[in-house]
Design a protein around this motif. Sequence first.
Motif, mmCIF file in Angstrom:
data_model
loop_
_atom_site.group_PDB
_atom_site.id
_atom_site.type_symbol
_atom_site.label_atom_id
_atom_site.label_comp_id
_atom_site.label_asym_id
_atom_site.label_seq_id
_atom_site.Cartn_x
_atom_site.Cartn_y
_atom_site.Cartn_z
ATOM 1 N N LEU A 76 19.699 55.793 7.478
ATOM 2 C CA LEU A 76 20.522 56.718 6.686
ATOM 3 C C LEU A 76 20.853 58.009 7.420
ATOM 4 O O LEU A 76 21.847 58.662 7.082
ATOM 5 N N LYS A 77 20.076 58.385 8.409
ATOM 6 C CA LYS A 77 20.356 59.656 9.081
ATOM 7 C C LYS A 77 21.687 59.621 9.833
ATOM 8 O O LYS A 77 22.234 60.655 10.164
ATOM 9 N N PHE A 78 22.238 58.430 10.022
ATOM 10 C CA PHE A 78 23.532 58.300 10.684
ATOM 11 C C PHE A 78 24.702 58.340 9.702
ATOM 12 O O PHE A 78 25.863 58.233 10.097
ATOM 13 N N ILE A 79 24.387 58.461 8.409
ATOM 14 C CA ILE A 79 25.427 58.539 7.376
ATOM 15 C C ILE A 79 25.420 59.959 6.816
ATOM 16 O O ILE A 79 24.462 60.356 6.155
ATOM 17 N N PRO A 80 26.456 60.748 7.105
ATOM 18 C CA PRO A 80 26.483 62.132 6.612
ATOM 19 C C PRO A 80 26.470 62.188 5.082
ATOM 20 O O PRO A 80 26.969 61.275 4.414
ATOM 21 N N GLN A 81 25.903 63.254 4.530
ATOM 22 C CA GLN A 81 25.813 63.422 3.080
ATOM 23 C C GLN A 81 27.164 63.234 2.401
ATOM 24 O O GLN A 81 27.257 62.576 1.379
ATOM 25 N N GLU A 82 28.214 63.789 2.975
ATOM 26 C CA GLU A 82 29.526 63.706 2.335
ATOM 27 C C GLU A 82 30.100 62.284 2.341
ATOM 28 O O GLU A 82 31.012 61.975 1.589
ATOM 29 N N SER A 83 29.535 61.395 3.151
ATOM 30 C CA SER A 83 29.978 60.003 3.183
ATOM 31 C C SER A 83 29.171 59.105 2.249
ATOM 32 O O SER A 83 29.495 57.944 2.080
ATOM 33 N N ARG A 84 28.126 59.653 1.681
ATOM 34 C CA ARG A 84 27.293 58.885 0.756
ATOM 35 C C ARG A 84 27.922 58.930 -0.636
ATOM 36 O O ARG A 84 28.482 59.937 -1.038
ATOM 37 N N PRO A 85 27.838 57.836 -1.397
ATOM 38 C CA PRO A 85 28.506 57.801 -2.696
ATOM 39 C C PRO A 85 27.807 58.636 -3.767
ATOM 40 O O PRO A 85 26.584 58.699 -3.827
ATOM 41 N N VAL A 86 28.631 59.252 -4.618
ATOM 42 C CA VAL A 86 28.126 59.937 -5.804
ATOM 43 C C VAL A 86 27.741 58.830 -6.781
ATOM 44 O O VAL A 86 28.578 57.991 -7.136
ATOM 45 N N THR A 87 26.488 58.804 -7.192
ATOM 46 C CA THR A 87 25.943 57.689 -7.963
ATOM 47 C C THR A 87 25.379 58.172 -9.285
ATOM 48 O O THR A 87 24.676 59.179 -9.321
ATOM 49 N N GLN A 88 25.677 57.441 -10.349
ATOM 50 C CA GLN A 88 25.143 57.757 -11.673
ATOM 51 C C GLN A 88 24.380 56.536 -12.177
ATOM 52 O O GLN A 88 24.923 55.431 -12.189
ATOM 53 N N VAL A 89 23.133 56.742 -12.596
ATOM 54 C CA VAL A 89 22.324 55.675 -13.173
ATOM 55 C C VAL A 89 22.242 55.911 -14.677
ATOM 56 O O VAL A 89 21.935 57.015 -15.119
ATOM 57 N N ILE A 90 22.521 54.855 -15.429
ATOM 58 C CA ILE A 90 22.529 54.957 -16.888
ATOM 59 C C ILE A 90 21.530 53.960 -17.460
ATOM 60 O O ILE A 90 21.758 52.747 -17.399
ATOM 61 N N PRO A 91 20.403 54.478 -17.968
ATOM 62 C CA PRO A 91 19.427 53.566 -18.575
ATOM 63 C C PRO A 91 19.908 53.125 -19.951
ATOM 64 O O PRO A 91 20.451 53.919 -20.711
ATOM 65 N N LEU A 92 19.727 51.871 -20.261
ATOM 66 C CA LEU A 92 20.194 51.342 -21.537
ATOM 67 C C LEU A 92 19.042 51.095 -22.495
ATOM 68 O O LEU A 92 19.214 50.475 -23.516
ATOM 69 N N GLY A 93 17.890 51.572 -22.156
ATOM 70 C CA GLY A 93 16.714 51.426 -23.013
ATOM 71 C C GLY A 93 15.901 52.698 -22.910
ATOM 72 O O GLY A 93 16.375 53.775 -23.234
ATOM 73 N N ALA A 94 14.705 52.558 -22.400
ATOM 74 C CA ALA A 94 13.827 53.709 -22.232
ATOM 75 C C ALA A 94 14.444 54.683 -21.230
ATOM 76 O O ALA A 94 15.130 54.288 -20.293
ATOM 77 N N SER A 95 14.203 55.945 -21.432
ATOM 78 C CA SER A 95 14.712 56.934 -20.486
ATOM 79 C C SER A 95 13.891 56.877 -19.202
ATOM 80 O O SER A 95 12.716 56.500 -19.217
ATOM 81 N N LEU A 96 14.524 57.227 -18.111
ATOM 82 C CA LEU A 96 13.862 57.194 -16.818
ATOM 83 C C LEU A 96 13.444 58.603 -16.424
ATOM 84 O O LEU A 96 14.150 59.566 -16.711
ATOM 85 N N PRO A 97 12.318 58.729 -15.731
ATOM 86 C CA PRO A 97 11.905 60.055 -15.256
ATOM 87 C C PRO A 97 12.914 60.574 -14.232
ATOM 88 O O PRO A 97 13.096 59.971 -13.180
ATOM 89 N N GLY A 98 13.581 61.668 -14.560
ATOM 90 C CA GLY A 98 14.701 62.164 -13.765
ATOM 91 C C GLY A 98 14.387 62.511 -12.334
ATOM 92 O O GLY A 98 15.097 62.096 -11.420
ATOM 93 N N ASP A 99 13.320 63.271 -12.085
ATOM 94 C CA ASP A 99 13.039 63.673 -10.720
ATOM 95 C C ASP A 99 12.567 62.486 -9.876
ATOM 96 O O ASP A 99 12.882 62.383 -8.698
ATOM 97 N N TYR A 100 11.858 61.566 -10.474
ATOM 98 C CA TYR A 100 11.436 60.360 -9.764
ATOM 99 C C TYR A 100 12.653 59.515 -9.398
ATOM 100 O O TYR A 100 12.806 59.077 -8.251
ATOM 101 N N LEU A 101 13.549 59.303 -10.347
ATOM 102 C CA LEU A 101 14.766 58.541 -10.095
ATOM 103 C C LEU A 101 15.613 59.221 -9.015
ATOM 104 O O LEU A 101 16.167 58.551 -8.142
ATOM 105 N N GLN A 102 15.709 60.540 -9.051
ATOM 106 C CA GLN A 102 16.481 61.258 -8.033
ATOM 107 C C GLN A 102 15.922 61.023 -6.636
ATOM 108 O O GLN A 102 16.675 60.844 -5.678
ATOM 109 N N GLU A 103 14.596 60.998 -6.521
ATOM 110 C CA GLU A 103 13.997 60.720 -5.216
ATOM 111 C C GLU A 103 14.345 59.302 -4.761
ATOM 112 O O GLU A 103 14.711 59.094 -3.608
#
Length: 167
Positions: free
Chosen positions: A40-67
């Motif tokens: 991944l270090k060869f892929i610049p931040q601006e080239s990485r996709p903006v990603t949204q995760v949508i849980p359809l049941g239990a909520s996910l721990p936000g900071d863990y999911l972000q990592e």
Amino acid sequence: MNREMLDLTYYSAIAEDLQQHNPEAYEILDEEIHIILHKLKFIPQESRPVTQVIPLGASLPGDYLQELLLVAGAQHNEYAVALDDVELLIFIDETNSYLSTLPAQLQETFANCKAVKNNKIFIIQKANFAQDRKDYLQDIEILAEIIQSKYFIFGHEGEYWVKFDIG
């Protein structure tokens, strides 16, 4: 340890525990995470996709999911991103009960989203996704296959996740 590894709070805690209780599992985790981060270090931040995760049941721990998302190659967003700018939509649906209602929701809620316009919609069907730290590496692999599909193939497609085609 490189700078990227220092910012990974959950990885550090998991690695420390494994070093003490299961050194072999620690070696596997450490090696695999380093390989992913190296690619991944060869892929610049601006080239990485903006990603949204949508849980359809239990909520996910936000900071863990972000990592998990960051290690898997999603773009780091310090601030909220407009839904229209989201390039990848990932739904978590362990029971497959959501598939029949997803097309309607995509048209109602996500119609202007880049992910919908570009048919970049995915469904993770793995039980307890992003909820059990013993699955840290596997959950990252699943996300990496989706987010950076050109660089990562771990064999989880079809078993733990599928691409949802709008048609």
